[in-house]
Design a protein around this motif. Structure first.
Motif, PDB file in Angstrom:
ATOM      1  N   ALA A 161      29.965  14.861  39.658  1.00 20.58           N
ATOM      2  CA  ALA A 161      29.824  14.927  38.274  1.00 20.58           C
ATOM      3  C   ALA A 161      31.248  14.300  37.383  1.00 20.58           C
ATOM      4  CB  ALA A 161      29.733  16.518  37.668  1.00 20.58           C
ATOM      5  N   ALA A 162      32.413  14.631  38.030  1.00 20.60           N
ATOM      6  CA  ALA A 162      33.458  13.978  37.505  1.00 20.60           C
ATOM      7  C   ALA A 162      33.516  12.305  37.266  1.00 20.60           C
ATOM      8  CB  ALA A 162      34.828  14.304  38.062  1.00 20.60           C
ATOM      9  N   LEU A 163      33.074  11.929  38.531  1.00 19.64           N
ATOM     10  CA  LEU A 163      32.856  10.385  38.802  1.00 19.64           C
ATOM     11  C   LEU A 163      31.789   9.793  37.858  1.00 19.64           C
ATOM     12  CD1 LEU A 163      32.958  10.101  42.697  1.00 19.64           C
ATOM     13  CD2 LEU A 163      34.749   9.626  41.130  1.00 19.64           C
ATOM     14  N   PHE A 164      30.658  10.441  37.560  1.00 21.71           N
ATOM     15  CA  PHE A 164      29.424   9.938  36.651  1.00 21.71           C
ATOM     16  C   PHE A 164      29.928  10.335  35.378  1.00 21.71           C
ATOM     17  CE2 PHE A 164      25.181  10.240  34.756  1.00 21.71           C
ATOM     18  CZ  PHE A 164      24.705   9.026  35.262  1.00 21.71           C
ATOM     19  N   GLY A 217      31.315  20.714  31.755  1.00 16.34           N
ATOM     20  CA  GLY A 217      31.428  20.590  30.348  1.00 16.34           C
ATOM     21  C   GLY A 217      31.961  18.993  29.969  1.00 16.34           C
ATOM     22  N   LEU A 218      32.792  18.490  31.063  1.00 12.67           N
ATOM     23  CA  LEU A 218      33.101  17.156  30.946  1.00 12.67           C
ATOM     24  C   LEU A 218      31.870  16.212  31.048  1.00 12.67           C
ATOM     25  CD1 LEU A 218      35.258  14.799  30.952  1.00 12.67           C
ATOM     26  CD2 LEU A 218      35.190  15.164  33.463  1.00 12.67           C
ATOM     27  N   LEU A 219      30.893  16.417  31.696  1.00 11.58           N
ATOM     28  CA  LEU A 219      29.837  15.772  31.913  1.00 11.58           C
ATOM     29  C   LEU A 219      28.855  15.674  30.782  1.00 11.58           C
ATOM     30  CD1 LEU A 219      28.126  13.764  33.899  1.00 11.58           C
ATOM     31  CD2 LEU A 219      26.825  15.867  34.564  1.00 11.58           C
ATOM     32  N   LEU A 220      28.733  16.787  30.364  1.00  6.97           N
ATOM     33  CA  LEU A 220      27.849  17.043  28.676  1.00  6.97           C
ATOM     34  C   LEU A 220      28.738  16.343  27.829  1.00  6.97           C
ATOM     35  CD1 LEU A 220      27.041  20.922  29.200  1.00  6.97           C
ATOM     36  CD2 LEU A 220      25.513  18.730  29.210  1.00  6.97           C
TER      37      LEU A 220
END
Length: 204
Positions: free
Chosen positions: A178-181, A113-116
């Motif tokens: 995903a968090a890093l990106f 969800g954070l990535l989106l």
């Protein structure tokens, strides 16, 4: 950030392939739609945890994304084609994280969800900048001839594809990667806002 260097080497190959497809009667919009269809197949494969197969399909999908422009250059570029390309690109970018959320909602749900969210913010900053640039009749060919104004940034198509492939090759690392990106995408959006503040000053 890497799109310019990648395009320099990849565009001549894509242009030859695109010209061949155009001679065979294949339209640019058909290639664009095929690219999205393959991207959605990759998302379904990811949800089913067929990660290596998904990685291969992602590569083919993004080759289609490069080929549609090559076909258009060999035939005729249209505003609708440019519109369709950007809309379906964003659909692809949203589908892949959604696939990872479906693969393991408990482990991947929150960070997916954070990535989106980061894609949403970064994409809106990109499109809003393009609208304001068009209003001011600004032009750029830094990423080649495009249907709208392209601003460069830390997270561009090449980096996003690389991240998606890393997710597929190391699926258990998805939450961290995903968090890093997501941070990279949010930084890109912030840098674009700072750039817009400088470029879009109104004359008093």
């Amino acid at each position: 950030m890497l799109d310019g260097a990648v395009r320099k080497h990849l565009d001549p190959i894509l242009d030859r392939l695109g010209a061949a497809l155009a001679r065979g009667g294949v339209g640019a919009n058909a290639v664009t739609i095929t690219g999205l269809a393959l991207g959605l197949v990759a998302a379904v494969l990811i949800a089913g945890q067929y990660y290596l197969a998904a990685a291969i399909v992602i590569v083919v999908s993004r080759l289609c994304d490069g080929l549609d422009g090559a076909v258009a250059r060999a035939t005729r570029k249209t505003d609708f084609g440019g519109f369709l390309d950007i809309v379906l690109d964003f659909a692809f970018y949203g589908a892949i994280p959604l696939g990872f959320i479906g693969a393991d909602p408990q482990a991947n749900g929150l960070v997916g969800g954070l990535l989106l969210f980061s894609f949403y913010v970064n994409g809106s900053s990109f499109l809003a900048y393009a609208i304001m640039a068009e209003k001011r009749a600004m032009t750029t060919d830094v990423r080649g001839a495009k249907s709208l104004y392209f601003t460069t940034g830390l997270a561009e198509a090449t980096e996003t594809i690389a991240a998606f492939l890393a997710f597929c090759l190391f699926p258990t690392w998805f939450p961290l990667l995903a968090a890093l990106f997501a941070v990279v995408c949010l930084y890109t959006a912030l840098s674009r806002i700072v750039l817009a503040r400088t470029r879009f000053r109104d004359v008093e």
